[in-house]
Design a protein around this motif. Structure first.
Motif: not given
Length: 537
Positions: A454-474
């Protein structure tokens, strides 16, 4: 001039040393990886099993043949051939049992790093999440993990079943391909800097179904192949016995002109790929009206898959390791035809996917999901599309995940559950909503998936990426999503037991928080779980 030549010589020497450092000897072959400028090394197209063609078609995976020389590991291997496409799409092949490894460039010289083995989805009929790039996850981990992705056989190539296949070949070969990879990891991942004693498996959709099937494989026998598991949108499709799936074999034999042969399996094996693929399409289950979305899949074989998934877990026949299960708000919307305009059409769709469903069970589902007050208008869609999607989403995905979290918590094993509700403006406007497995874009990073995020993952929803990556990599690093979660992310509490159960994390951009599963969803899921074995889940 002498200094210039000396400098050039040192530079070339370093390049040669770097290339040699990225050449890995697997015994049967040597593969030269490639170091990237971002500090990540990758080995692409590494063969993990022999080519499953000719006499090995419909057989369990075999060890790769030895090859001489150094193989360039710079391109992905071909994908496995899907069901429903003839001729076979470009970039696919029966010779498809390859994997990719991503690791920090310096990992070979470090102590063993945690390993994440990703199992892609596709309904066991296609490789739908192929060639995901592990770079984003590795960077999010502080270059502290190794990532493995791979292809496995699907459709009849991986899941043809019947007595002839059982006697002359092997069933559940797509699952056996996955086990082959996990055994490969145990043998070889240390050569890439990974720790074979710290392996986390993960996957989405059929890949998450694979996670539950591996957790309960051989009745839950722990062979030490993995040590934690994360399932995204775990899919509980109906599973047939070998005898019940005989119709798929018979139909394929008849359609390919092999019915007159004494050895019909040999006839199927002798077909060229194009001839077999031209007849590789779904047909209705014997008790259904229309072809299901996915006809081929794992079967109960009395060995690798002893029983229905629900029954095995409720009998305690599963590996006890830390787990994550979870789902998206609108799991069913991408599956149900948008022209579903009536209760009867919705019921026909559900029956086609779950052919053993009874009229009494359908009536219960209709009263919950398919009433007129559940309908809404969306562009280019009929009124019962969204209600049917809600029903299908809970039957096949959401309620199984809720039940798995409950089973693990009751067994005293750490279990986390999530409700992914990150809203994309375009998807909300269309009615698709928060769709099946959309969270993979955030976990891997939208620039590292092979599909179109979804295009919003590069814009308005970009902040969710570090959240999910933080949980998963932890979770990958510590078997717990919390110790290395991203700054300001809330603590992800476990599911809980008794009166303190049904706790999951609700994930939405800038609003992520813990929630309790609503009581009405709890009620629906308790019923759907209770009929799960009737539906052969």
């Amino acid at each position: 001039m002498t200094l210039l030549y000396l400098t050039a010589f040192v530079f070339l020497a370093r390049l040669v040393a770097s290339a040699q450092n990225l050449t890995v000897d697997l015994g049967y072959a040597r593969y030269k990886g490639r170091g990237l400028s971002d500090g990540i090394a990758q080995w692409l197209g590494v063969r993990y099993a022999a080519s499953p063609v000719g006499s090995l078609r419909f057989s369990a995976p075999q060890d790769p043949e030895a090859v001489d020389g150094v193989q360039e590991a710079s391109q992905h291997g071909p994908l496995c051939i899907p069901t429903g496409d003839s001729p076979a799409p470009a970039g696919t092949s029966e010779d498809c049992l390859f994997l990719d490894v991503y690791a920090p460039s310096a990992s070979k010289n470090s102590t063993g790093l945690p390993v994440f083995v990703w199992i892609q989805g596709g309904g066991f009929n296609t490789n739908s999440n192929a060639n995901y790039n592990g770079t984003g996850l590795i960077q999010a981990s502080g270059t502290g993990i190794v990532v493995v992705t791979f292809n496995y056989r699907v459709g009849p190539y991986g899941f043809l079943s019947g007595q002839e296949v059982l006697k002359g070949g092997s069933v559940n070969n797509g699952l056996k391909d996955q086990l082959k990879v996990l055994n490969w990891v145990q043998t070889h991942i240390s050569k890439f800097g990974g720790d074979p004693k710290h392996v986390v498996i993960g996957g989405d959709s059929a890949g998450a179904a694979s996670v539950t099937l591996l957790l309960s494989a051989y009745g839950g026998k722990d062979q030490g192949l993995f040590h934690a598991a994360a399932a995204e949108s775990q899919s509980f499709a109906p599973m047939l016995t070998v005898n019940q799936s005989q119709f798929t074999y018979n139909n394929l034999v008849i359609r390919t002109g092999c019915a007159s042969e004494t050895d019909t399996l040999a006839c199927l094996r002798n077909l060229d790929t194009a001839s077999l693929q031209s007849e590789n399409f779904n047909t209705p289950f014997p008790t259904a009206q229309k072809a299901p979305l996915y006809m081929y899949g794992p079967v109960l074989d009395g060995d690798l898959v002893l029983d229905y998934t629900y029954r095995l877990f409720h009998q305690g026949k599963f590996i006890k390791v830390p787990v994550i299960f979870g789902d998206d708000t609108n799991e069913g919307t991408i599956f149900v035809p948008k022209n579903t305009s009536s209760v009867s059409e919705a019921d026909t769709f559900i029956q086609s996917q779950f052919p053993n469903i009874s009229l009494v069970q359908l009536a219960k589902i209709n009263n919950w999901y398919l009433t007129e007050n559940q309908t809404r208008q969306f562009p280019h869609a009929k009124p019962y599309w969204r209600p049917a999607g809600n029903a299908y989403g809970e039957i096949r995905y959401i309620c199984p995940g809720i039940d798995m979290s409950t089973v693990y918590s009751q067994a005293g094993v750490n279990s986390w559950n999530y409700h992914y509700d990150v809203q994309d403006p375009d998807a909300e406007a269309s009615g698709d909503g928060v769709t099946h497995t959309v969270e993979a874009n955030a976990i891997w990073g939208p620039q590292y998936v092979s599909g179109t995020p979804p295009s919003s993952y590069f814009t308005s929803n970009a902040p969710i990426v570090p959240v999910m990556q933080g949980y998963w990599t932890s979770f990958i690093k510590t078997f717990d999503p919390n110790p290395h979660r991203s700054l300001d992310s809330p603590e992800w509490k476990t599911w809980g037991v008794g009166n303190e159960s049904y706790h999951r994390i609700w994930i939405r951009t800038n609003q992520t928080a813990m929630e309790t599963v609503p009581t009405d969803q709890q009620e629906r899921c308790k019923y759907l779980t209770s009929i799960g074995t009737d539906l052969q889940q």
